[in-house]
Design a protein around this motif. Structure first.
Motif, PDB file in Angstrom:
ATOM      1  N   GLY A 360       0.794  -1.233   0.000  1.00 19.82           N
ATOM      2  CA  GLY A 360       0.000   0.000   0.000  1.00 19.82           C
ATOM      3  C   GLY A 360       0.820   1.275   0.000  1.00 19.82           C
ATOM      4  O   GLY A 360       0.273   2.369   0.100  1.00 19.82           O
ATOM      5  N   GLU A 361       2.133   1.150  -0.095  1.00 17.96           N
ATOM      6  CA  GLU A 361       2.971   2.339   0.021  1.00 17.96           C
ATOM      7  C   GLU A 361       3.648   2.685  -1.307  1.00 17.96           C
ATOM      8  O   GLU A 361       3.785   1.840  -2.189  1.00 17.96           O
ATOM      9  CB  GLU A 361       4.077   2.109   1.060  1.00 17.96           C
ATOM     10  CG  GLU A 361       3.567   1.676   2.408  1.00 17.96           C
ATOM     11  CD  GLU A 361       3.105   2.836   3.268  1.00 17.96           C
ATOM     12  OE1 GLU A 361       3.925   3.393   3.988  1.00 17.96           O
ATOM     13  OE2 GLU A 361       1.907   3.187   3.218  1.00 17.96           O
ATOM     14  N   VAL A 362       4.094   3.922  -1.384  1.00 10.11           N
ATOM     15  CA  VAL A 362       4.850   4.343  -2.559  1.00 10.11           C
ATOM     16  C   VAL A 362       6.268   4.703  -2.119  1.00 10.11           C
ATOM     17  O   VAL A 362       6.452   5.493  -1.190  1.00 10.11           O
ATOM     18  CB  VAL A 362       4.208   5.570  -3.236  1.00 10.11           C
ATOM     19  CG1 VAL A 362       5.071   6.040  -4.400  1.00 10.11           C
ATOM     20  CG2 VAL A 362       2.813   5.253  -3.719  1.00 10.11           C
ATOM     21  N   VAL A 363       7.236   4.095  -2.775  1.00  8.95           N
ATOM     22  CA  VAL A 363       8.629   4.413  -2.488  1.00  8.95           C
ATOM     23  C   VAL A 363       9.150   5.304  -3.612  1.00  8.95           C
ATOM     24  O   VAL A 363       9.139   4.910  -4.782  1.00  8.95           O
ATOM     25  CB  VAL A 363       9.485   3.125  -2.429  1.00  8.95           C
ATOM     26  CG1 VAL A 363      10.944   3.479  -2.144  1.00  8.95           C
ATOM     27  CG2 VAL A 363       8.952   2.175  -1.383  1.00  8.95           C
ATOM     28  N   GLY A 364       9.550   6.499  -3.272  1.00  4.36           N
ATOM     29  CA  GLY A 364      10.175   7.382  -4.257  1.00  4.36           C
ATOM     30  C   GLY A 364      11.642   7.000  -4.365  1.00  4.36           C
ATOM     31  O   GLY A 364      12.315   6.856  -3.350  1.00  4.36           O
ATOM     32  N   ILE A 365      12.111   6.792  -5.585  1.00  7.64           N
ATOM     33  CA  ILE A 365      13.521   6.429  -5.764  1.00  7.64           C
ATOM     34  C   ILE A 365      14.261   7.623  -6.350  1.00  7.64           C
ATOM     35  O   ILE A 365      13.889   8.128  -7.411  1.00  7.64           O
ATOM     36  CB  ILE A 365      13.669   5.209  -6.699  1.00  7.64           C
ATOM     37  CG1 ILE A 365      12.885   4.028  -6.125  1.00  7.64           C
ATOM     38  CG2 ILE A 365      15.131   4.848  -6.889  1.00  7.64           C
ATOM     39  CD1 ILE A 365      13.112   2.719  -6.844  1.00  7.64           C
ATOM     40  N   VAL A 366      15.269   8.077  -5.607  1.00  8.76           N
ATOM     41  CA  VAL A 366      15.978   9.285  -6.041  1.00  8.76           C
ATOM     42  C   VAL A 366      17.465   8.999  -6.151  1.00  8.76           C
ATOM     43  O   VAL A 366      17.973   8.051  -5.556  1.00  8.76           O
ATOM     44  CB  VAL A 366      15.742  10.450  -5.041  1.00  8.76           C
ATOM     45  CG1 VAL A 366      14.313  10.927  -5.099  1.00  8.76           C
ATOM     46  CG2 VAL A 366      16.115  10.051  -3.619  1.00  8.76           C
ATOM     47  N   GLY A 367      18.133   9.829  -6.905  1.00 12.60           N
ATOM     48  CA  GLY A 367      19.575   9.677  -7.058  1.00 12.60           C
ATOM     49  C   GLY A 367      19.991  10.042  -8.461  1.00 12.60           C
ATOM     50  O   GLY A 367      19.152  10.134  -9.355  1.00 12.60           O
ATOM     51  N   PRO A 368      21.286  10.229  -8.650  1.00 10.05           N
ATOM     52  CA  PRO A 368      21.774  10.655  -9.965  1.00 10.05           C
ATOM     53  C   PRO A 368      21.465   9.637 -11.056  1.00 10.05           C
ATOM     54  O   PRO A 368      21.239   8.461 -10.757  1.00 10.05           O
ATOM     55  CB  PRO A 368      23.294  10.766  -9.771  1.00 10.05           C
ATOM     56  CG  PRO A 368      23.504  10.815  -8.308  1.00 10.05           C
ATOM     57  CD  PRO A 368      22.362  10.111  -7.670  1.00 10.05           C
TER      58      PRO A 368
END
Ligand code: ADP
Ligand code: SF4
Length: 586
Positions: A360-368
């Motif tokens: 039920g969750e959203v994981v934001g994936i960040v990085g270069p």
């Protein structure tokens, strides 16, 4: 004043029974208010009573009937044809300033740029007549524009445009980067160095990544000798560090020439522009350029959705931000758990820490860029095997890649019927996906004719419509306007909550990531060589780790709480770094 617009690419008169004509009460009483034409219909604005029945009856959302303030009429700059789009007023270039343009897609931004670059001679609404620069000079005599248009009319004015869709460049040019740059001017080294693309010079244009193409296009546009420079969406495909660097390069350009920018990443527009025009209106029907405001005020006004001077509300609800991290109990049932994973290619190594993704969750994936985000997700999806480590559970993944191509021949509706027919008819899909992404007007369109932003909406919905445990959506914000970015972020989040699935969303737009994510997974390393993935973390920890890595801090706007990039080494930047508060300030 009433305007009647028939949106040409939506009007499928070959597939309807002309319900607009059948039901128009004025037609029923014998008036020729709507008549058939060779390519669809014509609506007479003089005869139309404004009841809106045709708007409701049209199965393709092709008609717009809008009441506008009478005073606007004399400010019409251009009208493409009888029931076509019209633009009111123009943005004004300013010396030594980056002037931003903020508005929805299809609201006239490109039209304004085409006028200001001399490509379209504006007709002031008189579309039946041949337009002439003499009329324009007379219309603008005594205003700030007259000198500008005089130069254009005399052919003395050079413009340089960084086009919106950089991914189309390889279709027109296939040679080497340095040959392309040399064709536009000699002084390209300067921009190449600033944009950090020295290592692409000998590469063929066709082999570049999106981020490299974007920077090459910006270098080419900046190299050209011109009186005014237009940068249309300079941030797509770039990571946040590259976005800020591009912003600095464009700011520098504005010290020598006039510069205008269209940008939908609000954090970047905020950092980049000095002043900004909001364009409001109705997509495909009309656009009104508002007076220039300082960029902070323009963005706040945009988020409020209300123009005080004009007394116009252009969005139902305000867009709001929290200055503190959401305190959610996110340790719900894990949907997937994985141990330490390693993937080695010939020239690249990725290592990721053990982690779990709750349902039920959203994981934001960040990085270069090029630090292994997509490789990681492909391992989770079982598309590629890790060199070391296992994925404990097997699960299905629905994936929207970063680069999308319309490789389906047929209408959007046919695409959905072919791939997601069951899901398509559910209330869930219709209310939580189709409605916020405003898909209805696209259903009858050919996939191959959609604009970049329209195609993006269609494929995000296709991704969500597939049966899967995990949804991986790579750069959903590209080509979406700022408003649609917020709608999309909200839709993705609600979809995961309602279905108890999970989303992994790779994006570089900080406002989008803030809106969409419950947690953050952070990638770092040396692009193209080594990547390290950590997390998912709760928002505060994740954003702090990410921004510490890229050495950027955000403060909060006192009125809207929205994040604003701090100037490097400013007092606040140093203070926040010292306190370890890179994003959330309390
Ligand atoms: P934006 O740049 O804000 O996305 P545009 O300026 O490209 O918006 O387009 C505004 C509207 O003008 C769109 O509905 C588009 O279809 C319409 N339009 C653009 N060019 C033409 C043309 N040559 N003839 C008729 N309509 C046009
Ligand atoms: Fe006819 Fe009403 Fe449509 Fe005007 S708005 S064209 S009167 S149906």
């Amino acid at each position: 004043m009433r305007i009647a617009v028939v949106i040409k690419d939506r009007c499928r008169h070959d597939r309807c029974n002309y319900q607009c004509i059948q039901y128009c009460p004025k037609v029923r009483t014998g008036d020729e208010t709507i008549v058939k034409t060779e390519d669809g219909i014509r609506i007479s604005e003089e005869l139309c009573a404004g009841c809106g029945i045709c708007v409701l009856k049209c199965p393709f959302d092709a008609i717009k009937i809008i009441n506008l303030a009478e005073e606007l009429e004399k400010e019409m700059i251009h009208r493409f044809g009888e029931n076509s789009f019209r633009l009111y007023r123009l943005p004004i270039p300013q010396k030594d300033k980056v002037v931003g343009i903020l508005g929805a897609n299809g609201i006239g931004k490109t039209t304004a740029i085409r006028i200001l670059s001399g490509e379209i001679i504006p007709n002031l609404g008189a579309y039946e007549k041949e337009p002439s620069w003499e009329n324009i000079l007379e219309h603008y005599s005594g205003t700030a524009f007259v000198e500008y248009f005089e130069k254009i009319a005399d052919g003395e004015f050079e413009t340089s445009v960084k086009p919106q869709y950089v991914d189309k460049i390889p279709a027109h040019y296939t040679g080497k980067v340095k040959e392309l740059l040399a064709r536009v001017g000699d002084d390209y080294d300067r921009w190449v160095e600033k944009l950090d693309i020295e290592n692409t010079l000998d590469a063929l244009i066709t082999t570049l990544s999106g981020g490299e193409l974007q920077r090459v296009a910006i270098a080419a546009a900046s190299t050209k000798e011109a009186d005014i420079y237009f940068y249309d969406e300079p941030s797509s495909y770039l990571d946040i560090k590259q976005r800020l660097n591009v912003a600095r390069v464009i700011k520098e350009k504005s010290k020598e020439s006039q510069v205008m920018v269209i940008e939908h990443d609000i954090a970047i527009l905020d950092f980049l522009a000095d002043s900004t025009h909001i364009i409001y209106g109705s997509t495909g029907a009309y656009g009104v350029v508002t007076q220039t405001r300082g960029v902070r005020r323009a963005i706040n006004t945009f988020l409020y959705g209300f123009l005080t001077e004009e007394n116009i509300r252009f969005r139902d609800a305000e867009i709001t931000f929290e200055s503190h991290a959401p305190r959610k109990d996110w340790h719900t049932e894990p949907l997937i758990e994985y141990g330490r994973l390693v993937k080695e290619w010939d020239n690249f190594k990725l290592e990721t820490e053990p982690g779990l993704v709750p349902t039920g969750e959203v994981v934001g994936i960040v990085g270069p860029n090029a630090t292994g985000k997509t490789t990681f997700v492909k391992m989770l999806a079982g598309v590629i095997d890790p060199t070391e480590g296992d994925i404990k559970s097997s699960m299905s993944v629905s994936y929207k890649p970063q680069y999308i191509k319309p490789d389906f021949s047929g209408r959007v509706m046919d695409l959905y019927h072919s791939y997601i027919s069951e899901m398509f008819d559910t209330n869930l899909f219709q209310s939580e996906v189709a409605k916020p992404l405003d898909l209805k007007p696209l259903f009858e369109r050919e996939l191959s004719n959609l604009s970049g932003g329209e195609l993006q909406r269609v494929v995000i919905a296709l991704c969500l419509g597939r049966e899967a445990d995990l949804y991986l959506i790579d750069e959903p914000s590209a080509y979406l306007d700022s408003n649609m970015r917020m709608e999309t972020a909200r839709a993705i989040r609600r979809f995961m909550e309602k279905t108890n699935k999970a989303g992994l969303i790779v994006d570089h737009d900080v406002y989008f990531i803030d809106y969409v994510s419950d947690m953050i997974m952070n990638f770092s390393g040396s692009p193209g060589v080594y990547g390290k993935g950590e997390g998912p973390f709760e928002m505060k920890e994740g954003m702090n780790k990410f921004l510490r890595e890229v050495d950027i801090t955000f403060r909060r706007d006192p009125d809207t709480n929205r994040p604003r990039v701090n100037k490097t080494d400013s007092r606040l930047d140093r203070k926040q770094k010292h306190e370890g508060k890179y994003y959330y300030t309390n």
